[in-house]
Motif scaffolding. Structure first.
Motif, PDB file in Angstrom:
ATOM      1  N   SER A 147      40.309  42.806  39.835  1.00 14.04           N
ATOM      2  CA  SER A 147      39.735  41.952  40.877  1.00 14.04           C
ATOM      3  C   SER A 147      38.303  41.575  40.552  1.00 14.04           C
ATOM      4  N   SER A 148      37.570  42.501  39.965  1.00 17.38           N
ATOM      5  CA  SER A 148      36.190  42.203  39.582  1.00 17.38           C
ATOM      6  C   SER A 148      36.145  41.154  38.480  1.00 17.38           C
ATOM      7  N   HIS A 149      37.069  41.237  37.548  1.00 13.98           N
ATOM      8  CA  HIS A 149      37.143  40.211  36.497  1.00 13.98           C
ATOM      9  C   HIS A 149      37.447  38.837  37.100  1.00 13.98           C
ATOM     10  N   THR A 150      38.345  38.802  38.080  1.00  9.42           N
ATOM     11  CA  THR A 150      38.684  37.523  38.712  1.00  9.42           C
ATOM     12  C   THR A 150      37.476  36.928  39.416  1.00  9.42           C
ATOM     13  N   HIS A 177      37.192  31.839  31.455  1.00  6.43           N
ATOM     14  CA  HIS A 177      38.579  31.957  31.012  1.00  6.43           C
ATOM     15  C   HIS A 177      38.873  33.381  30.534  1.00  6.43           C
ATOM     16  N   TRP A 178      37.957  33.959  29.786  1.00  4.84           N
ATOM     17  CA  TRP A 178      38.184  35.310  29.248  1.00  4.84           C
ATOM     18  C   TRP A 178      38.373  36.312  30.383  1.00  4.84           C
ATOM     19  N   HIS A 179      37.525  36.248  31.393  1.00  9.64           N
ATOM     20  CA  HIS A 179      37.612  37.214  32.493  1.00  9.64           C
ATOM     21  C   HIS A 179      38.849  36.970  33.354  1.00  9.64           C
ATOM     22  N   ALA A 180      39.223  35.707  33.579  1.00  8.09           N
ATOM     23  CA  ALA A 180      40.426  35.424  34.357  1.00  8.09           C
ATOM     24  C   ALA A 180      41.673  35.925  33.636  1.00  8.09           C
ATOM     25  N   ALA A 181      41.712  35.707  32.333  1.00  9.28           N
ATOM     26  CA  ALA A 181      42.850  36.183  31.546  1.00  9.28           C
ATOM     27  C   ALA A 181      42.891  37.705  31.502  1.00  9.28           C
ATOM     28  N   ALA A 228      44.366  37.288  41.429  1.00 10.67           N
ATOM     29  CA  ALA A 228      44.264  37.074  39.984  1.00 10.67           C
ATOM     30  C   ALA A 228      44.994  35.799  39.571  1.00 10.67           C
ATOM     31  N   LEU A 229      46.163  35.555  40.153  1.00 12.10           N
ATOM     32  CA  LEU A 229      46.912  34.340  39.835  1.00 12.10           C
ATOM     33  C   LEU A 229      46.141  33.093  40.248  1.00 12.10           C
ATOM     34  N   ALA A 230      45.599  33.110  41.460  1.00 14.03           N
ATOM     35  CA  ALA A 230      44.855  31.942  41.942  1.00 14.03           C
ATOM     36  C   ALA A 230      43.571  31.744  41.146  1.00 14.03           C
ATOM     37  N   GLY A 231      42.911  32.831  40.772  1.00 11.26           N
ATOM     38  CA  GLY A 231      41.693  32.716  39.979  1.00 11.26           C
ATOM     39  C   GLY A 231      41.951  32.116  38.615  1.00 11.26           C
ATOM     40  N   PHE A 232      43.024  32.581  37.963  1.00 11.36           N
ATOM     41  CA  PHE A 232      43.354  32.019  36.656  1.00 11.36           C
ATOM     42  C   PHE A 232      43.758  30.548  36.791  1.00 11.36           C
ATOM     43  N   SER A 273      39.848  35.107  22.930  1.00  9.27           N
ATOM     44  CA  SER A 273      38.461  35.178  23.386  1.00  9.27           C
ATOM     45  C   SER A 273      37.535  34.592  22.331  1.00  9.27           C
ATOM     46  N   GLY A 274      36.663  33.735  22.778  1.00 15.25           N
ATOM     47  CA  GLY A 274      35.702  33.132  21.860  1.00 15.25           C
ATOM     48  C   GLY A 274      36.138  31.790  21.316  1.00 15.25           C
ATOM     49  N   SER A 275      37.400  31.413  21.518  1.00 12.21           N
ATOM     50  CA  SER A 275      37.829  30.098  21.045  1.00 12.21           C
ATOM     51  C   SER A 275      37.214  29.017  21.905  1.00 12.21           C
ATOM     52  N   ARG A 276      37.051  27.840  21.317  1.00  8.37           N
ATOM     53  CA  ARG A 276      36.369  26.765  22.043  1.00  8.37           C
ATOM     54  C   ARG A 276      37.370  26.043  22.930  1.00  8.37           C
ATOM     55  N   LEU A 277      36.996  25.877  24.194  1.00  9.20           N
ATOM     56  CA  LEU A 277      37.866  25.232  25.155  1.00  9.20           C
ATOM     57  C   LEU A 277      37.436  23.777  25.333  1.00  9.20           C
TER      58      LEU A 277
END
Length: 787
Positions: free
Chosen positions: A225-228, A244-248, A268-272, A343-347
Motif C-alpha cells: 500500500s505504501s508503494h501504491t 511506474h516502478w513503485h506501482a508495479a 494497488a490495481l487502481a494505482g497501477f 525498472s529503469g527503462s525509459r517510458l
C-alpha cells in the motif's frame, strides 16, 4: 501504507493492550484510561451489564471476512455503541467509536461521521486522555483527523494530525509501525492541499518504517500500500518512471504473498491503472480499473465513494482507449509481470489527454511583487494568494534554507508558522485587508535557551530575507534571492506545487493525471511561462501600522512563552483545574492564540503549548454554554420583544446585539473549540460562523444565516415607521419575523442540547435549560455555576 488496515490495527492495539489481554479492564488500564466503570461491584447482584471489547472486534472482523460490511457493519456498530454506553464502559465505547469512524469514512458517510468525531473527542477528554500521551489518545486523534480529511476539513485535520504526532513522539518507539500510519495519513493531507514535496517525504518515511518492521517486506500488504501511495504521489510530480516502478512493486507483493483476495488489493490495481493511463497504456488502465471495481464491489459494495471514484476513472480510461482505437480484452489481470517494463527503462512521454488537456499548453499570466523595507509607506495592488499561502512559501523557499545554512545545529529545534493577530492568520484576508500589515512573513518560535543563544542574530537574518516574489496563474509563489550567482545555490527556491495528489483508495481522475503531465511537458509554451515568471514587477510592501511593531510585532523571532504571553497574558495555558483563569480569557483572545498554521515544529513544544490553549476544560465550556443560554433568553426572548412593544428602538437594537453575540458564541462552544476553534473578535465573527456553518461536521449549521437575517431586519424593526422597511410594509412584519427566528433558534438549541444529553427538558425559554446543563459540570467550584 493502507490507512484502513493500520488504523484498525491501531484501534485493536488500544483494545487489547500491549500484552493482548482478553478483558476490557486490562486493556483500558494498559492505555492509561479510566477503568473504574468496568470494575465488578462488591455485591454480585448489583453488577452492571458488561461490554466485551474483544468479542465486539471479533464480530466486526467476521462481518468484513464474509464481505457483508455494506449491509451489516453499520447496524452492528450502532448497537455496539449502545451496549458499551449502557455498560458504562468508556474504554470500550472509545474503541467502538474509533472503528465506526473508519467504517463511515469508507462508506462516504461524512455527515454522520460528524457525530462520531465529536463524541470521540468529548469522550477522550472526559476520560482524561487529552492531557497525556496514551496510545488511546493517539488512536483517537488519528481517526478523527482522517475523518476530517476525508470530509475535506483540512485545517482541523492537520491540527489533529500534529497533535497525534506530538503524542506519538512520547508514546511510541521511533520504529513503531503505527508511526508509518501517521506519516501515510499526513502525506494524504499534504497531497490534497497541494504540497506534493511534503507528501513524498512523509510516504518515503512511512515506507522505511514498514519495511524495517516487516518480517517479509516482499509479501506484506502494508508495504504494498505504501508503494501504491508513493507511486501516485510521484505521478503527480511528473516522476513517471519512479511512479511506474513503485506501482508495479505493489502488485508484485500481492502476487508473491498470494494476497489477491484482500480488500486492499483494489488500491494497488487502481494505482497501477492510474500510472498506465499516464503512460497512454489504455488497455492496461481499463483492465486495472475493472478488476479494482470488482474487488471494491465484493468487499464494500457499490454505494461508496471508493466505488464511484474508481468507476469514473474507468469510464475516462475506456473513452481514451476508444479514441485511441485500442481494443480492451475483458479477461486478464492488470499488472502481469511479463507486461511490465524493467525498472529503469525509459517510458514514453504522456501528451495532453482528458478534458482539460486542450488548455495545458497555454501560457499563464503572472503577478510579480517585490517588497521593500518594513517602513515602506505605499500599498500595492492585491496579491492573488492568501497571506497563509504566501507565508508558507516564504518559509519554505527563504526561511528554512537560511536556517539550514546558518543555524544547522538549531534546525531541528526551531518551530515556524503564522499564528496570532491579523486577518491572514484566520484565513480571511482579501484585497481590502492588504493595505496594511501585509506581506511575506512568518514567525520563528524558540525555547528560552535557544533564544538566548541565537535569538537576536536570527532576527537580523530574518529581517534580511529577500521578499521579492512572483505568483503565476495557478497560484504558485516563487521568491527570488538577491544573489544567486554561486553554483551551490545556497538558498534554492522550493516552489509551490498546484496539483492535488490522491491516496491509493481515492485515485484521481485520469484526465487530471494527464493534464498534470501535459503541463510539465507543453513544449515551447513552457519556455514562455518560465520567462514570464522571472520578470518581476517592483512594488513596495504595504505599510506596517504601529499596532504591529515593537512589542506587538506579528512576525519574526519569539520565545515560545513570550509569544503566547503577548496574546493571552499567559506563557502557557491555565491549568485544567483553574476554571476562574479560563473564564477570564476572552474567546477572541483564545482564537488569536490558536489560529493560523504551524509549518514546522521539530520538538513539538510550540504545538503542545498552543494545544494547551485550545484544550478548554469541559466544565468551563459547559459553564459558558449556560451563560450564553441565559443571555439568549434575557436579551432575545425577553427584553427584545418588550423593548419593541414599548417602542424603545435603542434598547431593542442593543438587545439584538447581545442576542447575536451570545448565540454566535454558543454555536462555537457547542461545536467544541478543540475541534472547530474559538469564535474570533467581532470583525471576523460572521466570516468564521459562515465557514463553520458550511462544514459538513457543523452543529447548529443554520443559526448563522438566521442571525444575519435578524441583523438585516433590525433597523426596520427598531426604527421603521409606516411605509418603511422591505416592500414599504413598515416595522410590523420585520418584528414578527425577528421574533419567529429567535424562537426557532431556541428550538434548535434545545434539540441540540437533547442530542448531546445535556438536558431532558423540552422547555424552549432557554433560561430554564441552564440547571440541566450545569448538572453536567463535574467540579464543585462555585465560579462555574450560575447565581
Amino acid at each position: 501504507m493502507d490507512e484502513e488496515a493500520l488504523l484498525k490495527q491501531f484501534a485493536a492495539q488500544f483494545a487489547h493492550g500491549p500484552d493482548d489481554a482478553d478483558d476490557t479492564d486490562a486493556a483500558a488500564a494498559a492505555q492509561g484510561a479510566d477503568s473504574t466503570a468496568n470494575q465488578v461491584a462488591d455485591d454480585a447482584d448489583q453488577s452492571p451489564a458488561t461490554f466485551d471489547t474483544q468479542q465486539f472486534l471479533n464480530g466486526l472482523d467476521a462481518i468484513f471476512d464474509r464481505h457483508t460490511a455494506a449491509t451489516e457493519a453499520g447496524p452492528y456498530l450502532e448497537q455496539a455503541m449502545v451496549d458499551a454506553e449502557n455498560a458504562g464502559d468508556e474504554a470500550g465505547l472509545l474503541t467502538v467509536l474509533n472503528e465506526t469512524m473508519g467504517f463511515y469514512r469508507s462508506q462516504g458517510r461524512h455527515k454522520e461521521n460528524q457525530w462520531i468525531v465529536q463524541r470521540a473527542l468529548e469522550l477522550a477528554a472526559r476520560m482524561g486522555l487529552t492531557t497525556g500521551t496514551s496510545e488511546a489518545w493517539a488512536t483517537t486523534l488519528i481517526n478523527c483527523a482522517t475523518s476530517m480529511r476525508a470530509a475535506k476539513q483540512y485545517d482541523q485535520a492537520e491540527d489533529l494530525y500534529h497533535q497525534a504526532q506530538s503524542v506519538c513522539r512520547h508514546s511510541l518507539a521511533p520504529t513503531d509501525r503505527r508511526l508509518a500510519a501517521l506519516h501515510n495519513n499526513l502525506s494524504m493531507l499534504y497531497s490534497e492541499t497541494n504540497r506534493p514535496d511534503k507528501a513524498e517525504l512523509e510516504l518515503r518515511e512511512a515506507l522505511r518504517i514498514i519495511e524495517a518492521s516487516s518480517v517479509n517486506p516482499d509479501a506484506d500488504i502494508d508495504v504494498s500500500s505504501s508503494h501504491t501511495n508513493l507511486a501516485l504521489t510521484l505521478l503527480t510530480e511528473h516522476k513517471l518512471e519512479d511512479a511506474h516502478w513503485h506501482a508495479a512493486k505493489a502488485l508484485e507483493i500481492y502476487r508473491t504473498g498470494h494476497l489477491e483476495h484482500s480488500a486492499h488489493y483494489a488500491s494497488a490495481l487502481a494505482g497501477f491503472a492510474q500510472v498506465c493511463f499516464a503512460e497512454r497504456r489504455y488497455a492496461d488502465a481499463v483492465t486495472g480499473y475493472r478488476h479494482a471495481l470488482a474487488v471494491i464491489e465484493e468487499c464494500y459494495g457499490k454505494d461508496t465513494d471508493y466505488w464511484r471514484i474508481t468507476a469514473d476513472n474507468l469510464r475516462q480510461a475506456e473513452e481514451a482507449a476508444a479514441q485511441a482505437g485500442v481494443t480492451v480484452d475483458n479477461a486478464g489481470v492488470a499488472g502481469d509481470a511479463g507486461a511490465l517494463p524493467q525498472s529503469g527503462s525509459r517510458l514514453p512521454n504522456s501528451p495532453a489527454q482528458g478534458k482539460t488537456g486542450a488548455n495545458a499548453a497555454s501560457s499563464p499570466s503572472t503577478v510579480s511583487v517585490s517588497t521593500g523595507s518594513a517602513g515602506a509607506a505605499e500599498a500595492v495592488s492585491a496579491c492573488p494568494v492568501s497571506g497563509l499561502k504566501l507565508a508558507r512559501a516564504f518559509w519554505t523557499q527563504m526561511g528554512k534554507p537560511m536556517i539550514a545554512a546558518k543555524y544547522p545545529q538549531y534546525a531541528g529545534r526551531i518551530a515556524a508558522g503564522l499564528v496570532g493577530h491579523g486577518s491572514e492568520c484566520y484565513g480571511f484576508d482579501d484585497a481590502y485587508s492588504q493595505d496594511h500589515d501585509f506581506g511575506p512573513r512568518f514567525c520563528l518560535w524558540l525555547t528560552d535557551e535557544d533564544y538566548a543563544a541565537i535569538g537576536e542574530q536570527l532576527e537580523v537574518d530574518y529581517e534580511a530575507l529577500p521578499r521579492k516574489f512572483s505568483v503565476d496563474a495557478q497560484g504558485r509563489v516563487t521568491f527570488e534571492a538577491h544573489a544567486r550567482s554561486d553554483a551551490s545555490g545556497a538558498f534554492p527556491s522550493a516552489g509551490a506545487g498546484s496539483t492535488v495528489i490522491p491516496d491509493a483508495a481515492n485515485a484521481p481522475t485520469p484526465g487530471t493525471a494527464t493534464h498534470d503531465t501535459a503541463t510539465a511537458e507543453s513544449g515551447a509554451a513552457s519556455s514562455d511561462v518560465a520567462e514570464a515568471m522571472t520578470t518581476p514587477i517592483d512594488a513596495p510592501l504595504s505599510p506596517v501600522t504601529p499596532r504591529a511593531r515593537g512589542a506587538n510585532r506579528r512576525d519574526g523571532v519569539f520565545r515560545i512563552g513570550d509569544f503566547f504571553e503577548s496574546i493571552t497574558g499567559y506563557r502557557t495555558a491555565p491549568a485544567q483545574t483553574a476554571p476562574h483563569e479560563w473564564l477570564m480569557l476572552q474567546e477572541s483572545t483564545l482564537a488569536a492564540a490558536t489560529n493560523g498554521e504551524v509549518f514546522a515544529d521539530p520538538t513539538g513544544l510550540f504545538s503542545k503549548t498552543r494545544q494547551g490553549f485550545k484544550n478548554m476544560p469541559d466544565d468551563v465550556r459547559l459553564a459558558l454554554i449556560s451563560k450564553r443560554l441565559g443571555m439568549i433568553a434575557q436579551a432575545g426572548q425577553y427584553n427584545l420583544p418588550r423593548s419593541l412593544k414599548r417602542g424603545d428602538g435603542a434598547a431593542a437594537w442593543l438587545s439584538i446585539h447581545e442576542f447575536v453575540q451570545a448565540t454566535a458564541s454558543l454555536v462555537f462552544l457547542v461545536n467544541v473549540p478543540m475541534v472547530v476553534g474559538y469564535m474570533p473578535y467581532y470583525k471576523w465573527q460572521f466570516a468564521a460562523l459562515r465557514k463553520l456553518s458550511g462544514s459538513m461536521f457543523a452543529l447548529l449549521p443554520n443559526v448563522g444565516e438566521q442571525l444575519e437575517t435578524v441583523m438585516r431586519l433590525s433597523s426596520t424593526a427598531c426604527y421603521g415607521g409606516a411605509g418603511f422597511g422591505e416592500g414599504g410594509k413598515g416595522a410590523a412584519p420585520a418584528i414578527e419575523k425577528i421574533n419567529d427566528i429567535v424562537e426557532q433558534i431556541a428550538v434548535d438549541i434545545v434539540r441540540e442540547l437533547k442530542r448531546e444529553h445535556l438536558t431532558t427538558s423540552g422547555e424552549t425559554f432557554l433560561e430554564w435549560q441552564r440547571p440541566y446543563v450545569e448538572d453536567h459540570i463535574a467540579s464543585d467550584d462555585p465560579v462555574l455555576k450560575s447565581l
